[in-house]
Design a protein around this motif. Structure first.
Motif, PDB file in Angstrom:
ATOM      1  N   UNK A 160       0.824  -1.212   0.000  1.00 19.31           N
ATOM      2  CA  UNK A 160       0.000   0.000   0.000  1.00 19.31           C
ATOM      3  C   UNK A 160       0.857   1.260   0.000  1.00 19.31           C
ATOM      4  N   UNK A 161       1.958   1.235   0.744  1.00 21.10           N
ATOM      5  CA  UNK A 161       2.850   2.402   0.731  1.00 21.10           C
ATOM      6  C   UNK A 161       3.452   2.586  -0.662  1.00 21.10           C
ATOM      7  N   UNK A 162       3.848   1.488  -1.302  1.00 25.31           N
ATOM      8  CA  UNK A 162       4.427   1.576  -2.639  1.00 25.31           C
ATOM      9  C   UNK A 162       3.405   2.092  -3.652  1.00 25.31           C
ATOM     10  N   UNK A 163       2.148   1.660  -3.524  1.00 23.37           N
ATOM     11  CA  UNK A 163       1.108   2.104  -4.451  1.00 23.37           C
ATOM     12  C   UNK A 163       0.875   3.606  -4.320  1.00 23.37           C
ATOM     13  N   UNK A 164       0.783   4.082  -3.077  1.00 19.40           N
ATOM     14  CA  UNK A 164       0.574   5.523  -2.863  1.00 19.40           C
ATOM     15  C   UNK A 164       1.756   6.314  -3.418  1.00 19.40           C
ATOM     16  N   UNK A 165       2.968   5.807  -3.220  1.00 22.77           N
ATOM     17  CA  UNK A 165       4.156   6.485  -3.733  1.00 22.77           C
ATOM     18  C   UNK A 165       4.160   6.519  -5.256  1.00 22.77           C
ATOM     19  N   UNK A 166       3.763   5.414  -5.891  1.00 24.69           N
ATOM     20  CA  UNK A 166       3.724   5.357  -7.352  1.00 24.69           C
ATOM     21  C   UNK A 166       2.660   6.301  -7.915  1.00 24.69           C
ATOM     22  N   UNK A 167       1.533   6.411  -7.208  1.00 31.64           N
ATOM     23  CA  UNK A 167       0.498   7.363  -7.642  1.00 31.64           C
ATOM     24  C   UNK A 167       1.026   8.789  -7.564  1.00 31.64           C
ATOM     25  N   UNK A 168       1.726   9.100  -6.472  1.00 27.92           N
ATOM     26  CA  UNK A 168       2.320  10.429  -6.330  1.00 27.92           C
ATOM     27  C   UNK A 168       3.369  10.669  -7.409  1.00 27.92           C
ATOM     28  N   UNK A 169       4.108   9.621  -7.753  1.00 27.27           N
ATOM     29  CA  UNK A 169       5.115   9.731  -8.817  1.00 27.27           C
ATOM     30  C   UNK A 169       4.460   9.984 -10.167  1.00 27.27           C
ATOM     31  N   UNK A 170       3.360   9.265 -10.447  1.00 26.07           N
ATOM     32  CA  UNK A 170       2.669   9.417 -11.727  1.00 26.07           C
ATOM     33  C   UNK A 170       2.035  10.796 -11.864  1.00 26.07           C
ATOM     34  N   UNK A 171       1.605  11.377 -10.747  1.00 22.99           N
ATOM     35  CA  UNK A 171       0.951  12.698 -10.773  1.00 22.99           C
ATOM     36  C   UNK A 171       1.950  13.848 -10.701  1.00 22.99           C
ATOM     37  N   UNK A 172       3.233  13.547 -10.515  1.00 19.86           N
ATOM     38  CA  UNK A 172       4.242  14.589 -10.465  1.00 19.86           C
ATOM     39  C   UNK A 172       4.464  15.189  -9.099  1.00 19.86           C
ATOM     40  N   UNK A 173       3.830  14.623  -8.053  1.00 20.52           N
ATOM     41  CA  UNK A 173       4.047  15.127  -6.696  1.00 20.52           C
ATOM     42  C   UNK A 173       5.366  14.646  -6.125  1.00 20.52           C
ATOM     43  N   UNK A 174       5.884  13.537  -6.674  1.00 17.76           N
ATOM     44  CA  UNK A 174       7.162  12.948  -6.266  1.00 17.76           C
ATOM     45  C   UNK A 174       7.960  12.667  -7.525  1.00 17.76           C
TER      46      UNK A 174
ATOM     47  N   UNK B  24       6.015  22.853  -5.443  1.00 19.32           N
ATOM     48  CA  UNK B  24       5.337  23.647  -6.455  1.00 19.32           C
ATOM     49  C   UNK B  24       4.396  22.854  -7.329  1.00 19.32           C
ATOM     50  N   UNK B  25       4.439  21.526  -7.227  1.00 17.71           N
ATOM     51  CA  UNK B  25       3.524  20.706  -8.010  1.00 17.71           C
ATOM     52  C   UNK B  25       2.098  20.891  -7.498  1.00 17.71           C
ATOM     53  N   UNK B  26       1.137  20.879  -8.408  1.00 19.39           N
ATOM     54  CA  UNK B  26      -0.260  21.057  -8.015  1.00 19.39           C
ATOM     55  C   UNK B  26      -0.764  19.898  -7.175  1.00 19.39           C
ATOM     56  N   UNK B  27      -0.170  18.706  -7.368  1.00 20.31           N
ATOM     57  CA  UNK B  27      -0.600  17.520  -6.645  1.00 20.31           C
ATOM     58  C   UNK B  27       0.169  17.300  -5.347  1.00 20.31           C
ATOM     59  N   UNK B  28       1.247  18.028  -5.158  1.00 18.73           N
ATOM     60  CA  UNK B  28       2.099  17.801  -3.977  1.00 18.73           C
ATOM     61  C   UNK B  28       1.351  17.996  -2.652  1.00 18.73           C
ATOM     62  N   UNK B  29       0.535  19.041  -2.463  1.00 20.86           N
ATOM     63  CA  UNK B  29      -0.190  19.182  -1.193  1.00 20.86           C
ATOM     64  C   UNK B  29      -1.216  18.078  -0.956  1.00 20.86           C
ATOM     65  N   UNK B  30      -1.676  17.427  -2.025  1.00 21.98           N
ATOM     66  CA  UNK B  30      -2.715  16.407  -1.900  1.00 21.98           C
ATOM     67  C   UNK B  30      -2.150  15.001  -1.753  1.00 21.98           C
ATOM     68  N   UNK B  31      -0.977  14.754  -2.307  1.00 25.13           N
ATOM     69  CA  UNK B  31      -0.433  13.398  -2.325  1.00 25.13           C
ATOM     70  C   UNK B  31       0.813  13.218  -1.463  1.00 25.13           C
TER      71      UNK B  31
END
Length: 305
Positions: free
Chosen positions: A114-128, A255-262
């Protein structure tokens, strides 16, 4: 033969006339037991802190670096409290049982995944973003060694919070009340050294995230009947987070738009998206608990297969 009557928590319990009377320390209300535990822990921690000052060490037992020692002291005092209570350890969910590998390793796998999935989602959205230029073999090895400390930390925390504290509160209060109170104590532990941070934006966000995590772990403890499942899940989360953090393979994108959310400040525990996922897991686990009742680990079979 004593007859069992259904309790308010959905599991069989003895009737009032058949229940053994409690005496001495066991008869004390939860508030006094909790006070004895906290008082003993703080007294020993104060002695350790005083000894550190005498020898000239720059050490604070309430700081992040001293949290491991504080947890060890809390566990030692808790063992004394549990012995004085005189109750079987299986009532605290500490009995291993035949299915210990399924609970422990299954929970660990769920935590890491689950931690890896959340991290990959953040990576795909540009938050990470991947920080490959700083990633080295030495950092990977060091991160792996640090990540393995997740196992004792998760076990100690779950013995304290979903083991003794949760069970003690459930004896006197409703199950929901016990879950909320023990989860709040778990969340506030992370600001023990800096209580003023709770009112800050990032500090409050961390409390919310840890509170939701603790809620889910408490429900998993009741559903499985053992602390091994929540301890395994927590160990998986800590293992993955420490490896990702220490290896510096990933970094948050400011500065990413998704960073505060993910992943605000690179910490998914403070992310609203993580809160929503945890809330969904909490609802599903609570429904399963209400439908099927609390799990019980047999204390008749051998402790380990």
């Amino acid at each position: 033969m004593a007859s069992a009557t259904p309790s308010q928590h959905g599991v069989p319990s003895q009737s009032a006339s058949d229940a053994p009377s409690k005496r001495g320390f066991a008869a004390l209300p939860p508030a006094l037991k909790l006070g004895a535990w906290i008082g003993g822990t703080l007294a020993i921690a104060a002695v350790i802190q005083l000894a550190a000052w005498v020898v000239g060490l720059d050490f604070d037992v309430l700081s992040h670096s001293g949290r491991g020692i504080l947890l060890a002291v809390a566990l030692a005092v808790l063992m004394v409290i549990m012995a004085a209570d005189g109750r079987p350890v299986s009532e605290y969910g500490l009995f291993v049982g035949k299915r210990w590998t399924r609970f422990w390793f299954g929970g660990f796998g769920v935590g890491v995944a689950t931690f890896a999935i959340v991290t990959l989602v953040a990576l795909a959205c540009g938050a990470v973003a991947v920080n490959a230029e700083r990633f080295t073999t030495y950092r990977a090895a060091s991160a792996t060694m640090s990540a393995f400390t997740a196992f004792p930390i998760a076990l100690v925390q779950q013995i304290i919070f979903t083991g003794y504290l949760l069970s003690m509160l459930r004896d006197r209060y409703h199950r929901a009340t016990a879950v909320v109170l023990s989860s709040l104590a778990f969340a506030l532990l992370y600001h023990l050294g800096e209580p003023s941070r709770i009112v800050s934006a990032d500090g409050f966000a961390l409390v919310v995230g840890m509170f939701l995590i603790a809620l889910l772990l408490s429900l998993l403890r009741f559903r499985s009947g053992t602390i091994l499942l929540p301890a395994g899940v927590l160990a998986g989360w800590i293992f993955a987070r420490r490896w990702f953090t220490k290896s510096t393979l990933f970094a948050s994108v400011s500065g990413s738009a998704w960073e505060p959310w993910l992943a605000p400040d690179g910490d998914i525990r403070q992310a609203p998206a993580t809160w929503i996922a945890l809330a969904g897991a909490i609802v599903l686990t609570a429904r399963s608990l209400r439908r099927h009742g609390e799990g019980r680990v047999s204390t008749v079979d051998p402790a380990m297969d």
